[in-house]
Design an enzyme around this catalytic site. Sequence first.
Site, PDB file in Angstrom:
ATOM      1  CE  LYS A 213      -4.361  -1.483   0.264  1.00  0.00           C
ATOM      2  NZ  LYS A 213      -5.471  -1.035  -0.592  1.00  0.00           N
TER       3      LYS A 213
ATOM      4  CG  ASP B 276      -9.744  -2.966   4.703  1.00  0.00           C
ATOM      5  OD1 ASP B 276      -8.640  -2.564   4.288  1.00  0.00           O
ATOM      6  OD2 ASP B 276     -10.645  -3.339   3.942  1.00  0.00           O
TER       7      ASP B 276
END
Length: 384
Positions: free
Chosen positions: A85, A119
């Site tokens: 990410k 999340d």
Amino acid sequence: MAGSPASPASRAARSSLPCLPWFARPAARSWTCPPPPTEARAFHAALPGHTPTALRETPPLAAELGVGRVFVKDESERLGLPAFKALGASWAIHRVLARHGSGAAAADGRRLRLVTATDGNHGRAVARMARRLGRRAHVFVPEGVHPAAVAAIAGEGAEVTVVPGPYDAAVRRAADAAGAPDAVLIQDTAWHGYEEIPALIVEGYATLFAEIDEQLAEADAGAPSLVAVPVGVGSLAQAAVAHYRGRRPAMTGSGEAPAALLSVEPEVAACVLASLREGRLTSVETGVTTMAGLNCGTPSALAWPALRDGLDAAVAVRDADSAAAVRDLADLGVSSGPCGAASLAGARAALTGEGSAGRRSDLGIGADSTVVLISTEGAAANPS
């Protein structure tokens, strides 16, 4: 909230998960799109501590799946974090702050805060970049994210708010909070009216696939026949589609067929699979899964057109399948969390077992094929 993700009924019809967790559209390999921008890769290469992540060959998996070669893109350590990410978050934040100028302050003079929902891994990446840049971060997380993942985000110095409800609810809360004059939303999912920053995040993910090209060439493996990608809202899969469907004919002059692209989701949160079956952007009610980073009920509106036209197939897997893949990857020396190992679980579901002959035909997979599994996170990212 007007314009929030998954809120207008006109944007996404509610649907339950189909009984059979499989969808295939072989015509996707003939679809093309513009190639992704390349500027992000040079930016990443200049970041302190950056190095391409490993592409690990795993002969035992090739034998199991009945193909020529299997490679695992190991994202267990990317820019000091245990997931991919950081590629998207770093590039988007760089571009946003550059747009605002070196001071990057709000109209009232206060330094901009970075706000997001997550999340797990995306939020930690935003928090890490904020800390490096001397900025504040506010991260909203839904219920069900592992306490260790929440603690890791807080450990980066971010303010963390746990939101009752699923991921979509956390995104709405983050979008509300980012309405403050000193805040900017750094979100990896898009909805109508919020597309620019998610597009930058997808551009950042392109670095991962460019690395795979070079690493496969170094391994004398040629182009992949199949790439399996874990999917939450679909931004990484969108980057995969842009990369593999954005090639011009001159780049495939060797006669190799275009790569088949397989999305993999948890059975309890298979929003892309449901959307592909419905032929329109579709939300699903999510459940509880160890694949917390994939527990998303609505595909990104920006990703959806690319996924609709460019994905060859989608499959949903159980937590038990992911857990087995975690253990098997660990035995092969690859640290992978439940989300990262979903790619192996999905490839197993597609290429083996009852009905696999038809699925292999849909994907164009034979005994000499090369398969790439994107392991998006290490075991430290979202503990099972």
